[in-house]
Motif scaffolding. Structure first.
Motif, PDB file in Angstrom:
ATOM      1  N   PHE A 393       0.830  -1.205   0.000  1.00  0.00           N
ATOM      2  CA  PHE A 393       0.000   0.000   0.000  1.00  0.00           C
ATOM      3  C   PHE A 393       0.864   1.254   0.000  1.00  0.00           C
ATOM      4  O   PHE A 393       0.992   1.925   1.011  1.00  0.00           O
ATOM      5  N   ARG A 395       0.784   4.418  -0.432  1.00  0.00           N
ATOM      6  CA  ARG A 395      -0.020   5.647  -0.521  1.00  0.00           C
ATOM      7  C   ARG A 395      -0.316   6.114   0.894  1.00  0.00           C
ATOM      8  O   ARG A 395       0.004   5.418   1.865  1.00  0.00           O
ATOM      9  N   PHE A 397      -2.298   6.865   4.265  1.00  0.00           N
ATOM     10  CA  PHE A 397      -3.433   6.404   5.084  1.00  0.00           C
ATOM     11  C   PHE A 397      -3.541   7.334   6.269  1.00  0.00           C
ATOM     12  O   PHE A 397      -2.573   7.505   7.010  1.00  0.00           O
ATOM     13  N   TRP A 399      -4.969   7.445   9.402  1.00  0.00           N
ATOM     14  CA  TRP A 399      -4.631   7.212  10.817  1.00  0.00           C
ATOM     15  C   TRP A 399      -3.253   6.609  10.979  1.00  0.00           C
ATOM     16  O   TRP A 399      -2.637   6.754  12.038  1.00  0.00           O
ATOM     17  N   ASP A 400      -2.735   5.960   9.944  1.00  0.00           N
ATOM     18  CA  ASP A 400      -1.347   5.509  10.004  1.00  0.00           C
ATOM     19  C   ASP A 400      -0.423   6.712  10.134  1.00  0.00           C
ATOM     20  O   ASP A 400       0.592   6.676  10.833  1.00  0.00           O
ATOM     21  N   PRO A 448      -7.661  -2.307  -5.821  1.00  0.00           N
ATOM     22  CA  PRO A 448      -8.818  -2.901  -6.495  1.00  0.00           C
ATOM     23  C   PRO A 448      -9.972  -1.902  -6.525  1.00  0.00           C
ATOM     24  O   PRO A 448     -10.154  -1.116  -5.586  1.00  0.00           O
ATOM     25  N   GLY A 577     -10.350   1.691  11.836  1.00  0.00           N
ATOM     26  CA  GLY A 577      -8.968   1.245  11.693  1.00  0.00           C
ATOM     27  C   GLY A 577      -8.768  -0.189  12.155  1.00  0.00           C
ATOM     28  O   GLY A 577      -7.835  -0.851  11.749  1.00  0.00           O
ATOM     29  N   ASP A 579     -10.309  -3.065  11.527  1.00  0.00           N
ATOM     30  CA  ASP A 579     -11.249  -3.593  10.543  1.00  0.00           C
ATOM     31  C   ASP A 579     -12.248  -4.650  11.026  1.00  0.00           C
ATOM     32  O   ASP A 579     -13.442  -4.426  11.067  1.00  0.00           O
ATOM     33  N   TYR A 717      -7.493 -10.493  11.227  1.00  0.00           N
ATOM     34  CA  TYR A 717      -6.654  -9.297  11.048  1.00  0.00           C
ATOM     35  C   TYR A 717      -6.499  -8.579  12.394  1.00  0.00           C
ATOM     36  O   TYR A 717      -5.413  -8.304  12.845  1.00  0.00           O
ATOM     37  N   TRP A 718      -7.667  -8.297  13.011  1.00  0.00           N
ATOM     38  CA  TRP A 718      -7.689  -7.661  14.340  1.00  0.00           C
ATOM     39  C   TRP A 718      -8.376  -8.584  15.345  1.00  0.00           C
ATOM     40  O   TRP A 718      -9.077  -8.132  16.238  1.00  0.00           O
TER      41      TRP A 718
HETATM   42  C1  6A9 Z   1      -6.619  -2.860  -0.027  1.00  0.00           C
HETATM   43  C2  6A9 Z   1      -5.002  -4.179  -1.370  1.00  0.00           C
HETATM   44  C3  6A9 Z   1      -2.388  -5.280  -3.602  1.00  0.00           C
HETATM   45  C4  6A9 Z   1      -5.277  -2.179   7.317  1.00  0.00           C
HETATM   46  O1  6A9 Z   1      -1.942   0.273   7.033  1.00  0.00           O
HETATM   47  C5  6A9 Z   1      -3.051   0.670   6.317  1.00  0.00           C
HETATM   48  C6  6A9 Z   1      -4.321   0.002   6.829  1.00  0.00           C
HETATM   49  C7  6A9 Z   1      -4.596   0.418   8.270  1.00  0.00           C
HETATM   50  O2  6A9 Z   1      -4.942   1.774   8.305  1.00  0.00           O
HETATM   51  C8  6A9 Z   1      -5.720  -0.367   8.891  1.00  0.00           C
HETATM   52  O3  6A9 Z   1      -5.860  -0.043  10.239  1.00  0.00           O
HETATM   53  N1  6A9 Z   1      -4.177  -1.449   6.732  1.00  0.00           N
HETATM   54  C9  6A9 Z   1      -5.444  -1.847   8.780  1.00  0.00           C
HETATM   55  O4  6A9 Z   1      -6.487  -2.576   9.359  1.00  0.00           O
HETATM   56  C10 6A9 Z   1      -3.920  -1.899   5.342  1.00  0.00           C
HETATM   57  C11 6A9 Z   1      -5.053  -1.600   4.417  1.00  0.00           C
HETATM   58  C12 6A9 Z   1      -4.771  -2.023   3.045  1.00  0.00           C
HETATM   59  C13 6A9 Z   1      -5.977  -1.869   2.149  1.00  0.00           C
HETATM   60  C14 6A9 Z   1      -5.560  -2.200   0.776  1.00  0.00           C
HETATM   61  C15 6A9 Z   1      -6.107  -3.161  -1.377  1.00  0.00           C
HETATM   62  C16 6A9 Z   1      -4.273  -4.226  -2.646  1.00  0.00           C
HETATM   63  O5  6A9 Z   1      -3.294  -5.212  -2.555  1.00  0.00           O
END
Ligand code: 6A9
Length: 819
Positions: A393, A395, A397, A399-400, A448, A577, A579, A717-718
């Motif tokens: 990712f 890009r 975010f 809250w990150d 996506p 955050g 998820d 995940y969480w």
């Molecule tokens: C979807 C994937 C090629 C999930 O670190 C960023 C976030 C957090 O803010 C969040 O709290 N992550 C955490 O639960 C990752 C989110 C990635 C979404 C990407 C598309 C494409 O893969």
């Protein structure tokens, strides 16, 4: 401005000895999605990138390296990186038997953001095995301006350096030169060698026109041209008797008119090296390989000094761990800073979308007042931001970013403020900022489609507020330390520099170059400049994420302070955050404990910043809201029976009830230091946190209790995994408040702090050499995305900036200053 700071003014450095931060931050490795990609912080401008592939066989061409991919290389890491000065990155490509080192040196000077020099070095990983690598360095100019190849075109390639010159509005005139290292060995032997004798040993090139907004697809353009070249030459041969791939997989050595994209290819054997020099004309300084030979060792030395001053080695760690701990933390910090990218472009927003439980919202309107419908492209926006992961990712975010900037600010305060300013600039007229910043085609290409659209009533935890409080704290500590002990520290009041080698816990060396920490006026005007937007953002949260109190038989002291995340589904609250953390069923009447806690924290921050810039009336209002939130957390979220804080929901009889899932959620009032040290509920939270049956593990705090029926289930995940940024929140709440201040649980808090800090650090560093997105709650193993260059790096802060409870001079002096 407060009096004590005015009194300190005469002691402040008058000359800052550093160029303006805009200047030193103009150029950077701001294409973190690439293994090595430089560009300036300008919307349409010069972009560069590095591509390489092996020529040991024909197949390796299809595995050409360019964008960061998980499980492609055996590792890629910035071992040192300073956003203003440059750094060193190591890329291990086992498949092609090459270790590539990219070195970047930024050279200030002139009026257009300075110059830079980059060195790309390769060496075989296994010296006894062949290592045959073809490298392509490309440069493309977007926007108004021009770019030309200066070196005469030769149809069979070029011997010696390749030069370009160009000009653009913001960069003004510049040149780029690509120069071989002293010992390069171009591939020169093999069957059919005679057929290619004029091309062997040369540097190949191409120049192509590239439509606006397409330079990011340079790899496709370049590799397609190579394929065409291959096809035209290959017809002379019969498979499998093709010539050596090095002879056929080459650029065509031609430049079309109006080219704005150029590529330079070298096909080498064994160790190699080439340098790229970008000279900004107004800097009037010629760069050469000697600049890098001498500059890189100096850069590393100053990096190490700065790092040790910013993050001093913790006194409670055995000296023999020093080397590995420091290397780990330097790499974590460097990858976070090396992961900073500059993004520019439009994004997709849907003002109308809402789930049924969110439908009490007012109809969304366009800027012209008409009702908004469907997904639309916005105006382009620009953003400098750190990124959670260069491969997965790359890009911004929302809250990150607050967590990223806490860490970045410890190393380079002003850089964190510059980035924060960009984020603040994204706050729209309603006060909203999109959770994911997917700006432009290149960023969108990684997402996506179903995740691309952002919705203006969706939030994400307001972590940007953390950056503001961290800055205010740092400022006060620094000012106090400066004012009281400049002489004691031997700091030169004219330059702000401590003598080299001085390592003071008050942190004067690494902050000496900071303009904002050294100048009360600048600090004041910075905070003033972001205040109105931040307040609009805060008001947006209170307006759009409010929860219902008056119904469902609820009683609470405050009638306004209750909150609910919008945009959830049956199974996910992405906006929170966390998820897939378990919650009750979606309902317009549910209330979220984490959100009211974030709002308590946000309110306190608003109070601090308003106090700092003397908005006294606002500060008083914030103080009232802060109190109301603290009361309502007790009234709406405390469950006496279960002795824990919980979400609230509404049952079939339209009555309020608590939804209690032991895990990170239950810790929130504590994580944000909203409970007083003598709270009757603090003991219960600490016990839950320290309980190995539930949240406590030898590797850090688990997101969900190990005894919860959903622990480790589903997407997981969480639902159990350990997240470092959440552990960091717990550690800092303990460090700053519960273990630091007297109270009935201080002893317990200290004990937990010491153990937790050690668990997190010992588990993370030195395990795999990688930093991971999260860690297994039963074994401590790294999980999911890696290397994860985002908030997991906070381990480095837990190690260094949250040390044991010795007397911290910083705190002590700070206390003196506010007297
Ligand atoms: C979807 C994937 C090629 C999930 O670190 C960023 C976030 C957090 O803010 C969040 O709290 N992550 C955490 O639960 C990752 C989110 C990635 C979404 C990407 C598309 C494409 O893969």
């Amino acid at each position: 401005m407060q009096l004590q700071w005015l009194l300190l003014l005469p002691l402040l450095p008058t000359a800052l000895g550093q160029a303006g931060s805009n200047d030193t931050l103009l150029w950077g490795a701001y294409r973190p999605n690439l293994y090595f990609g430089l560009r300036p912080r300008i919307p349409e401008s010069l972009m560069t990138g590095l591509i390489w592939f092996g020529t040991q066989d024909y197949q390796s061409f299809s595995k050409a390296r360019h964008t960061c991919e998980q499980n492609e290389l055996d590792g890629y890491t910035w071992t040192e990186f300073d956003a203003r000065e440059g750094g060193v990155q190591v890329l291990k490509d086992g498949y092609n038997n090459v270790k590539i080192t990219t070195e970047l040196l930024k050279i200030p000077g002139g009026d257009h953001g300075g110059s830079w020099a980059a060195r790309i070095r390769g060496e075989p990983i296994k010296p006894d095995r062949p290592s045959r690598i073809s490298t392509i360095f490309y440069l493309g100019l977007e926007g108004t301006g021009g770019l030309e190849m200066e070196t005469d075109e030769e149809e069979d390639g070029i011997e010696g350096p390749v030069k370009f010159s160009g000009s653009s509005l913001q960069l003004d005139d510049f040149t780029i030169k690509i120069v071989d290292g002293p010992n390069n060995k171009f591939v020169s032997s093999g069957a059919f060698k005679e057929d290619f004798k004029d091309r062997i040993g040369k540097t190949h090139f191409l120049g192509r026109p590239s439509a606006p907004g397409t330079i990011w697809q340079a790899k496709d353009t370049i590799l397609k041209t190579i394929v065409q070249q291959f096809q035209s030459k290959a017809q002379d041969y019969q498979q499998p008797n093709y010539p050596d791939p090095s002879f056929l997989i080459t650029l065509p050595d031609d430049v079309y008119t109006n080219s704005n994209l150029f590529a330079v290819q070298k096909t080498l054997e064994g160790p190699f090296q080439f340098d790229v020099f970008y000279e900004s004309a107004s800097a009037k300084r010629k760069l050469s390989s000697a600049t890098l030979d001498q500059g890189i060792p100096v850069l590393l030395e100053s990096y190490n000094k700065r790092f040790e001053a910013a993050l001093p080695f913790p006194a409670d760690y055995p000296a023999e761990k020093r080397k590995s701990l420091e290397a780990f933390s330097k790499a974590a910090t460097s990858n976070l800073i090396g992961g900073i990218g500059y993004f520019y472009g439009n994004s997709i927003v849907d003002k109308k979308f809402s789930y049924e439980w969110d439908e009490d919202e007012d109809a969304a309107l366009n800027d012209d007042g008409t009702e908004a419908k469907g997904a639309r492209l916005t105006e382009p926006r620009a953003l400098l931001t750190a990124t959670p992961s260069r491969s997965f990712f790359p890009r911004g975010f929302y809250w990150d970013e607050g967590f990223h900037l806490l860490h970045i600010g410890q190393y380079d305060n002003d850089l964190s403020l510059d980035i924060l300013k960009d984020w603040i600039g994204l706050i729209d007229q309603d006060g909203w900022v999109a959770r994911e910043q997917i700006l432009g085609e290149e960023a969108r290409s990684k997402v996506p489609q179903e995740f691309q659209t952002q919705v203006p009533n969706y939030a994400n935890p307001p972590t940007l507020a953390m950056v503001v409080t961290a800055f205010i704290e740092r400022f006060k500590t620094h000012q106090a330390a400066q004012g009281i002990s400049n002489q004691d520290l031997g700091i030169d009041v004219n330059t702000g520099q401590a003598p080299l080698g001085t390592n003071t816990a008050a942190g004067s060396l690494h902050t000496a170059g900071s303009e904002y920490l050294n100048s009360p006026e600048l600090a004041f005007s910075y905070l003033k400049s972001i205040y109105a937007s931040l307040k609009r953002h805060y008001d947006w949260f209170r307006r759009t994420q409010r929860g219902q109190i008056k119904q469902y038989g609820r009683t609470a002291r405050s009638r306004s302070e209750a909150y609910r995340w919008r945009g959830r589904t049956e199974t996910h609250v992405l906006t929170s955050g966390m998820d897939d953390y378990p919650r009750g069923p979606p309902h317009a009447g549910e209330l979220h404990l984490d959100l009211i806690s974030w709002m308590g924290f946000f309110t306190r921050t608003m109070k601090d910043i308003a106090t700092f810039i003397e908005e006294k009336e606002d500060a008083a209002v914030f103080a009232d809201i802060e109190k109301a939130i603290a009361e309502n957390i007790e009234d709406l979220h405390w469950n006496e029976e279960q002795q824990m804080y919980c979400d609230a929901n509404v049952n079939e009889d339209e009555e309020s009830y608590h939804v209690c899932h032991k895990g990170y959620l239950s810790l929130f009032p504590f994580l944000h230091s909203l409970l007083p040290t003598d709270s009757p509920h603090l003991g219960a939270i600490l016990d839950l946190m320290r309980d190995p049956e539930h949240i406590w593990s030898p590797y850090g705090l688990r997101s969900l209790s190990a005894s919860h029926p959903e622990f480790g289930k589903g997407e997981n995940y969480w639902k159990g995994p350990i997240w470092i940024q959440m552990n960091y929140l717990a550690l800092s709440a303990l460090h700053k408040k519960y273990a630091a201040e007297a109270g009935p649980y201080q002893g317990k808090a200290k004990q937990i702090y010491t153990e937790l800090r050690r668990n997190v650090i010992d588990n993370e560093y030195g395990r795999t050499g990688y930093v991971w997105e999260q860690y297994d709650p039963l074994t401590g193993e790294g999980k999911r995305s890696h290397p994860f260059t985002g908030w997991t790096s906070l381990t480095a802060l837990s190690e260094f900036s949250l040390p044991i409870f010795a007397q911290r001079p910083g705190q002590f002096l700070c206390f003196l200053a506010v007297l």
